[in-house]
Scaffold this motif. Sequence first.
Motif, PDB file in Angstrom:
ATOM      1  N   LYS A 130       0.839  -1.201   0.000  1.00 15.53           N
ATOM      2  CA  LYS A 130       0.000   0.000   0.000  1.00 15.53           C
ATOM      3  C   LYS A 130       0.867   1.240   0.000  1.00 15.53           C
ATOM      4  O   LYS A 130       1.941   1.261   0.612  1.00 15.53           O
ATOM      5  N   VAL A 131       0.406   2.277  -0.695  1.00 13.18           N
ATOM      6  CA  VAL A 131       1.033   3.588  -0.639  1.00 13.18           C
ATOM      7  C   VAL A 131      -0.058   4.607  -0.358  1.00 13.18           C
ATOM      8  O   VAL A 131      -1.065   4.674  -1.068  1.00 13.18           O
ATOM      9  N   LYS A 132       0.124   5.392   0.684  1.00 14.22           N
ATOM     10  CA  LYS A 132      -0.896   6.348   1.110  1.00 14.22           C
ATOM     11  C   LYS A 132      -0.288   7.736   1.216  1.00 14.22           C
ATOM     12  O   LYS A 132       0.799   7.919   1.774  1.00 14.22           O
ATOM     13  N   TYR A 133      -1.024   8.728   0.672  1.00 15.64           N
ATOM     14  CA  TYR A 133      -0.595  10.123   0.804  1.00 15.64           C
ATOM     15  C   TYR A 133      -1.144  10.686   2.110  1.00 15.64           C
ATOM     16  O   TYR A 133      -2.316  10.493   2.445  1.00 15.64           O
ATOM     17  N   ASN A 134      -0.292  11.387   2.865  1.00 17.32           N
ATOM     18  CA  ASN A 134      -0.661  11.842   4.207  1.00 17.32           C
ATOM     19  C   ASN A 134      -1.143  13.289   4.277  1.00 17.32           C
ATOM     20  O   ASN A 134      -1.298  13.823   5.373  1.00 17.32           O
ATOM     21  N   ASN A 135      -1.323  13.917   3.116  1.00 19.76           N
ATOM     22  CA  ASN A 135      -1.803  15.305   3.063  1.00 19.76           C
ATOM     23  C   ASN A 135      -0.848  16.302   3.698  1.00 19.76           C
ATOM     24  O   ASN A 135      -1.231  17.406   4.034  1.00 19.76           O
ATOM     25  N   VAL A 190       7.588   2.869   5.570  1.00 21.48           N
ATOM     26  CA  VAL A 190       8.613   3.871   5.360  1.00 21.48           C
ATOM     27  C   VAL A 190       7.940   5.092   4.754  1.00 21.48           C
ATOM     28  O   VAL A 190       6.998   4.965   3.967  1.00 21.48           O
ATOM     29  N   GLU A 191       8.387   6.276   5.124  1.00 18.65           N
ATOM     30  CA  GLU A 191       7.838   7.495   4.555  1.00 18.65           C
ATOM     31  C   GLU A 191       8.770   8.031   3.475  1.00 18.65           C
ATOM     32  O   GLU A 191       9.990   7.843   3.543  1.00 18.65           O
ATOM     33  N   PHE A 192       8.185   8.681   2.469  1.00 17.44           N
ATOM     34  CA  PHE A 192       9.014   9.307   1.447  1.00 17.44           C
ATOM     35  C   PHE A 192       8.377  10.592   0.964  1.00 17.44           C
ATOM     36  O   PHE A 192       7.158  10.781   1.046  1.00 17.44           O
ATOM     37  N   THR A 193       9.229  11.509   0.504  1.00 15.18           N
ATOM     38  CA  THR A 193       8.790  12.764  -0.102  1.00 15.18           C
ATOM     39  C   THR A 193       9.192  12.752  -1.563  1.00 15.18           C
ATOM     40  O   THR A 193      10.206  12.137  -1.940  1.00 15.18           O
ATOM     41  N   LEU A 194       8.425  13.419  -2.397  1.00 19.70           N
ATOM     42  CA  LEU A 194       8.651  13.373  -3.833  1.00 19.70           C
ATOM     43  C   LEU A 194       9.935  14.100  -4.235  1.00 19.70           C
ATOM     44  O   LEU A 194      10.306  15.122  -3.654  1.00 19.70           O
ATOM     45  N   ASN A 195      10.583  13.550  -5.244  1.00 17.93           N
ATOM     46  CA  ASN A 195      11.688  14.229  -5.893  1.00 17.93           C
ATOM     47  C   ASN A 195      11.149  15.515  -6.526  1.00 17.93           C
ATOM     48  O   ASN A 195      10.031  15.541  -7.045  1.00 17.93           O
ATOM     49  N   SER A 196      11.932  16.573  -6.505  1.00 20.30           N
ATOM     50  CA  SER A 196      11.456  17.862  -7.030  1.00 20.30           C
ATOM     51  C   SER A 196      11.165  17.817  -8.530  1.00 20.30           C
ATOM     52  O   SER A 196      10.453  18.679  -9.057  1.00 20.30           O
ATOM     53  N   GLY A 197      11.688  16.795  -9.219  1.00 18.47           N
ATOM     54  CA  GLY A 197      11.450  16.698 -10.650  1.00 18.47           C
ATOM     55  C   GLY A 197      10.167  15.985 -11.015  1.00 18.47           C
ATOM     56  O   GLY A 197       9.786  15.930 -12.199  1.00 18.47           O
ATOM     57  N   VAL A 198       9.456  15.421 -10.029  1.00 12.36           N
ATOM     58  CA  VAL A 198       8.227  14.672 -10.292  1.00 12.36           C
ATOM     59  C   VAL A 198       7.095  15.636 -10.643  1.00 12.36           C
ATOM     60  O   VAL A 198       6.880  16.637  -9.958  1.00 12.36           O
ATOM     61  N   THR A 199       6.372  15.307 -11.716  1.00 13.98           N
ATOM     62  CA  THR A 199       5.170  16.059 -12.090  1.00 13.98           C
ATOM     63  C   THR A 199       3.968  15.138 -11.971  1.00 13.98           C
ATOM     64  O   THR A 199       4.115  13.916 -11.795  1.00 13.98           O
ATOM     65  N   ALA A 200       2.778  15.676 -12.073  1.00 13.66           N
ATOM     66  CA  ALA A 200       1.573  14.854 -11.965  1.00 13.66           C
ATOM     67  C   ALA A 200       1.539  13.820 -13.097  1.00 13.66           C
ATOM     68  O   ALA A 200       1.905  14.113 -14.238  1.00 13.66           O
ATOM     69  N   PHE A 206       5.138  -1.082  -8.606  1.00 13.33           N
ATOM     70  CA  PHE A 206       3.834  -0.833  -8.003  1.00 13.33           C
ATOM     71  C   PHE A 206       3.247   0.398  -8.682  1.00 13.33           C
ATOM     72  O   PHE A 206       3.759   1.506  -8.513  1.00 13.33           O
ATOM     73  N   PRO A 207       2.186   0.258  -9.475  1.00 15.74           N
ATOM     74  CA  PRO A 207       1.620   1.415 -10.173  1.00 15.74           C
ATOM     75  C   PRO A 207       1.064   2.446  -9.191  1.00 15.74           C
ATOM     76  O   PRO A 207       0.410   2.102  -8.207  1.00 15.74           O
ATOM     77  N   ILE A 208       1.346   3.718  -9.475  1.00 14.40           N
ATOM     78  CA  ILE A 208       0.873   4.785  -8.614  1.00 14.40           C
ATOM     79  C   ILE A 208       0.601   6.020  -9.460  1.00 14.40           C
ATOM     80  O   ILE A 208       1.298   6.274 -10.453  1.00 14.40           O
ATOM     81  N   ASN A 209      -0.415   6.769  -9.090  1.00 15.82           N
ATOM     82  CA  ASN A 209      -0.732   8.007  -9.782  1.00 15.82           C
ATOM     83  C   ASN A 209      -0.470   9.180  -8.850  1.00 15.82           C
ATOM     84  O   ASN A 209      -0.996   9.241  -7.734  1.00 15.82           O
ATOM     85  N   ILE A 210       0.379  10.103  -9.282  1.00 14.79           N
ATOM     86  CA  ILE A 210       0.706  11.287  -8.501  1.00 14.79           C
ATOM     87  C   ILE A 210      -0.148  12.440  -9.019  1.00 14.79           C
ATOM     88  O   ILE A 210      -0.130  12.767 -10.214  1.00 14.79           O
ATOM     89  N   THR A 211      -0.905  13.062  -8.137  1.00 15.34           N
ATOM     90  CA  THR A 211      -1.812  14.149  -8.541  1.00 15.34           C
ATOM     91  C   THR A 211      -1.118  15.501  -8.469  1.00 15.34           C
ATOM     92  O   THR A 211      -0.072  15.663  -7.812  1.00 15.34           O
ATOM     93  N   SER A 268      -2.148  18.101  -6.885  1.00 14.84           N
ATOM     94  CA  SER A 268      -2.167  18.621  -5.518  1.00 14.84           C
ATOM     95  C   SER A 268      -1.054  18.007  -4.672  1.00 14.84           C
ATOM     96  O   SER A 268      -0.486  18.666  -3.801  1.00 14.84           O
ATOM     97  N   GLU A 269      -0.743  16.739  -4.930  1.00 18.89           N
ATOM     98  CA  GLU A 269       0.331  16.087  -4.192  1.00 18.89           C
ATOM     99  C   GLU A 269       1.684  16.673  -4.573  1.00 18.89           C
ATOM    100  O   GLU A 269       2.560  16.849  -3.720  1.00 18.89           O
ATOM    101  N   VAL A 270       1.854  16.981  -5.857  1.00 19.70           N
ATOM    102  CA  VAL A 270       3.089  17.614  -6.299  1.00 19.70           C
ATOM    103  C   VAL A 270       3.202  19.017  -5.712  1.00 19.70           C
ATOM    104  O   VAL A 270       4.256  19.427  -5.224  1.00 19.70           O
ATOM    105  N   GLY A 271       2.105  19.734  -5.704  1.00 20.13           N
ATOM    106  CA  GLY A 271       2.113  21.106  -5.229  1.00 20.13           C
ATOM    107  C   GLY A 271       2.376  21.253  -3.754  1.00 20.13           C
ATOM    108  O   GLY A 271       2.767  22.330  -3.289  1.00 20.13           O
ATOM    109  N   SER A 272       2.166  20.186  -2.986  1.00 26.32           N
ATOM    110  CA  SER A 272       2.340  20.269  -1.534  1.00 26.32           C
ATOM    111  C   SER A 272       3.790  20.071  -1.114  1.00 26.32           C
ATOM    112  O   SER A 272       4.114  20.234   0.060  1.00 26.32           O
ATOM    113  N   GLN A 273       4.629  19.698  -2.052  1.00 26.65           N
ATOM    114  CA  GLN A 273       6.020  19.396  -1.695  1.00 26.65           C
ATOM    115  C   GLN A 273       6.801  20.672  -1.391  1.00 26.65           C
ATOM    116  O   GLN A 273       6.583  21.699  -2.014  1.00 26.65           O
TER     117      GLN A 273
END
Length: 591
Positions: free
Chosen positions: A483-488, A552-562, A579-584, A586-591
């Motif tokens: 599982k991968v969960k975004y923590n807002n 484990v927690e992780f933060t997005l690389n600055s080069g990641v886009t939606a 593991f397929p994942i979709n980055i939105t 809003s998730e990119v913008g919160s970094q």
Amino acid sequence: MRVTRSRARVSGLRLFALVLTMATPIWAQSWAPLTNPTPDGQQAYRMRLLTDGTVMVQSGSSGNWLRLTPDSSGSYIDGNWTSDPINPMSTNRFSFASQVLQSGKVWVFGGENYGPNDDDVWTATGTIWNPVTNIWSNVATFPPQACFPVTYNVTGRAKKMSNEISGLPKPVTPTFLPGWTVSGAGIPSGATITSVVSSSEVLLSANATITGEAALAFTGTPTSCFGDEESMLVPGGKIFAAGLVSGTYLYSIANNSWSFAANKVYESGSDEEGWTKLSDGRILTYDIGPTINTGQSYAEVYDPVANVWSGISPADGSANGTLPLLTSVASDYEIGPSLRLLDGRSFLIGATGHTALYTPATNTWAAGPDIMGTLNGNPALFGADDAPAAILPTGHVLLAADAGPTLGAYSPPTELFDFDPTAGTISPVSPALNDPFLDTNSYQTSMLMLPTGQLLFADGSYQLWVYTPGGSANTIYQPVITKVKYNNTGVFTLTGRQLNGQSAGANYGDDAQMDENYPIVSLVNSSGQVFYCRTTDWSNVGVATGTTPETVEFTLNSGVTAGSYNLIVSGAGISSAPFPINITASEVGSQ
């Protein structure tokens, strides 16, 4: 025959295609030089894998660190030495303990060689590097030990007819104590320190006879010493560390404090030893002192839960089987690295050219194969009198050894070998590394497992190499993402199993540490671009953790886009299935 770069090189895109399919590669194992040597020809020595996928590499024995960043396709071969450098430590350190912490910070402690002139002083000081702020901060000094005399060679400013010495280097001056002797140009014979005034100034028992800078030698017995001893991350936010002279201790990361842990069974100190983390959390070591003194091998394990050391030596009946001699006076009391194998056994590499295997399930030792190299065209015994080794995803061990057992400790050349744990054989690595700088001692070389499943090798020169092993990891050893969960909060939580890998990845012994049993996360887009994401707060610090759920927690690389990505987690060189994942957005913008 030299393997040409065009034949040896595996591109980052093809490499991650391998990771994504987890198929057996259609190319054979190979060596490739890094496209970019170190900047300005700096010597590459000890290495650490950071949690954002970059590699920090010590420049010689200095306080300076280089950083290797993989290219956009994930290739370390074509990686770059970043233009955003790591700030230097406050002073030179060489042969020291180090750990990557669950915060992502890097803890560096001790140093056999320390100070502006790399003196042999076994310093008891440490520092922590914060990769976010790029700042080094001092940590608590090691607890008092009954140390031996040392000499610091430094430059200070003297003033004629004054007993004041100023301008001393701040990292070393706090070690000085009243009563230490001082010698050098313009200093009367027999002069001693009467007072340490500040971090850069002392008063002497006699007045100087000159004015100006002078080369000075400060000699005395420090209240504490650590040097090049072992350390290991253990549960509870602590680092377990050996005492050079006596006992073992725990460092609390949160409290920046030391506490006594436990005394060993067979000897008081732990000088020159190496440690291996077992799957049950215990730590194994081979005892050098009693082995040298008795001519019989001794080993023991530390249980961090019970906080106790226990003997596991056939010599006194606390273990079964045969444990060969792995060190000697002739090998200068040295011993090589040790690693947990995929089948649960521990593989110990001796400075004598002998090796040993320990099976925890049956508490049994057995002799492993000897390390046979080639010297002047003839077979010769080689040994690991301080040397690196690493376990590959296939379960084979790549190790370095030199001609010490045949020609005397620390004798070149160095050769690289492959240990096959299934066949029980050690043979020269194939293909051989055509490296002119291997005409050196094995202690100058270093290894590190990369998240790609490749091995990074440094020989102490400006040129590093990447070894791509044939085959791939058995799927039963892969990390599993559930599982991968975004923590807002700009942070993602990944849940899974076996996220740390099956071993420490690479090992050296007392002089260098590079444990890699922590998760590395990368995102791969449809174009094959690879983005490593900084990981923190992994829930388990063990190895081969089986079915135990982990996070484990992780933060997005600055080069990641939606967009859509395949997420891969790697532990000690073994990677998960994608593991397929979709980055939105809003998730990119919160970094």
